[in-house]
Design an enzyme around this catalytic site. Structure first.
Site, PDB file in Angstrom:
ATOM      1  N   GLY A  47       0.768  -1.203  -0.032  1.00  0.00           N
ATOM      2  CA  GLY A  47       0.189  -0.064   0.111  1.00  0.00           C
ATOM      3  C   GLY A  47       0.773   1.219  -0.162  1.00  0.00           C
ATOM      4  N   GLN A  52       3.140   9.955   1.678  1.00  0.00           N
ATOM      5  CA  GLN A  52       4.346   9.394   1.517  1.00  0.00           C
ATOM      6  C   GLN A  52       5.190   9.893   0.182  1.00  0.00           C
ATOM      7  OE1 GLN A  52       2.741   5.072   2.113  1.00  0.00           O
ATOM      8  NE2 GLN A  52       4.847   5.110   3.198  1.00  0.00           N
ATOM      9  N   CYS A 100       6.830  -0.598   6.390  1.00  0.00           N
ATOM     10  CA  CYS A 100       6.463   0.472   5.843  1.00  0.00           C
ATOM     11  C   CYS A 100       7.507   1.207   4.692  1.00  0.00           C
ATOM     12  CB  CYS A 100       6.032   1.531   6.865  1.00  0.00           C
ATOM     13  SG  CYS A 100       5.599   3.118   6.083  1.00  0.00           S
ATOM     14  N   LEU A 101       7.121   1.367   3.660  1.00  0.00           N
ATOM     15  CA  LEU A 101       8.047   1.946   2.645  1.00  0.00           C
ATOM     16  C   LEU A 101       8.874   3.236   3.145  1.00  0.00           C
ATOM     17  CD1 LEU A 101       6.309   1.294  -0.663  1.00  0.00           C
ATOM     18  CD2 LEU A 101       7.781  -0.110   0.306  1.00  0.00           C
ATOM     19  N   HIS A 142      -2.981   0.787   8.404  1.00  0.00           N
ATOM     20  CA  HIS A 142      -1.828   1.177   8.422  1.00  0.00           C
ATOM     21  C   HIS A 142      -1.757   2.508   7.506  1.00  0.00           C
ATOM     22  CE1 HIS A 142       2.911   0.926   7.793  1.00  0.00           C
ATOM     23  NE2 HIS A 142       2.541   1.496   6.784  1.00  0.00           N
ATOM     24  N   GLU A 143      -2.343   2.321   6.490  1.00  0.00           N
ATOM     25  CA  GLU A 143      -2.392   3.440   5.202  1.00  0.00           C
ATOM     26  C   GLU A 143      -3.012   4.751   5.744  1.00  0.00           C
ATOM     27  OE1 GLU A 143      -0.159   3.223   3.093  1.00  0.00           O
ATOM     28  OE2 GLU A 143      -0.027   1.104   3.355  1.00  0.00           O
ATOM     29  N   HIS A 146      -1.318   7.041   7.853  1.00  0.00           N
ATOM     30  CA  HIS A 146      -0.331   7.771   7.140  1.00  0.00           C
ATOM     31  C   HIS A 146      -1.037   9.248   6.906  1.00  0.00           C
ATOM     32  CE1 HIS A 146       3.314   5.798   6.460  1.00  0.00           C
ATOM     33  NE2 HIS A 146       2.564   4.655   5.802  1.00  0.00           N
TER      34      HIS A 146
HETATM   35 NI    NI Z   1       3.357   2.974   5.486  1.00  0.00          NI
END
Ligand code: NI
Length: 178
Positions: A47, A52, A100-101, A142-143, A146
């Site tokens: 995701g 981000q 997480c990226l 999680h998304e 953000h």
């Molecule tokens: Ni993330």
């Protein structure tokens, strides 16, 4: 195809509360979503949230059939979710490792609601209304975090279960977490 730079933890742009999307079906919104999918796929992500890539809008994407970063995870429908509202369906929480990226190379155990109702709209402004559980529910939580300026390490309660992916999960491709 445009792969955008993913901001990393420490960048203050990841700590902002995102603004609602107010205009749908625009060329700008379509281009942003296309860039987000290119960026997520290039990083093998499950995701990605607009903040981000430095875009402060309530827009997340997620979904995959199978994912190298989470080989045990069941498929999650490919989704564009805008202006989301989450409602847990029970108090039950599940503890699992997540990554997480924006926090490359690390994994940590985070408690998330097991069963979730969520609503929002897609890129055309059409409603999305779903119940989700397990990994699907985790990805959405999680998304959407953000969009509130919350990165998963801020939710960790047991730091003995936070560490380097290459140490804890050496079977995973290290390129997936860089
Ligand atoms: Ni993330």
């Amino acid at each position: 195809m445009t792969v955008r730079e993913i901001l990393k933890m420490g960048d203050p742009r990841l700590l902002r509360v995102a603004e609602p999307v107010r205009e749908f079906g625009t060329a700008e919104l379509d281009a942003l979503i296309a860039d987000m999918f290119d960026t997520m796929h290039a990083a093998n992500g499950a995701g990605l949230a607009a903040p981000q890539i430095g875009v402060n809008l309530q827009l997340v994407i997620y979904g995959f059939k199978d994912n190298q970063r989470y080989p045990e995870a069941p498929p999650v429908p490919e989704t564009v979710l805008i202006n989301p509202v989450l409602t847990p369906l029970s108090e039950e929480m599940d503890e699992q490792f997540e990554g997480c990226l924006s926090v490359p190379g690390l994994r940590g155990v985070v408690a998330r609601y097991t069963q979730l109702h969520y609503e929002g709209v897609d890129q055309h402004g059409e409603p999305i209304v779903r119940d989700a559980e397990g990994f699907h529910a985790r990805v959405v939580q999680h998304e959407v975090d953000h969009l509130l300026g919350i990165l998963y390490p801020m939710r960790i309660t047991d730091f003995s279960r936070f560490g380097y992916t290459s140490v804890m999960f050496p079977e995973l491709d290290p390129d997936d977490d860089e």
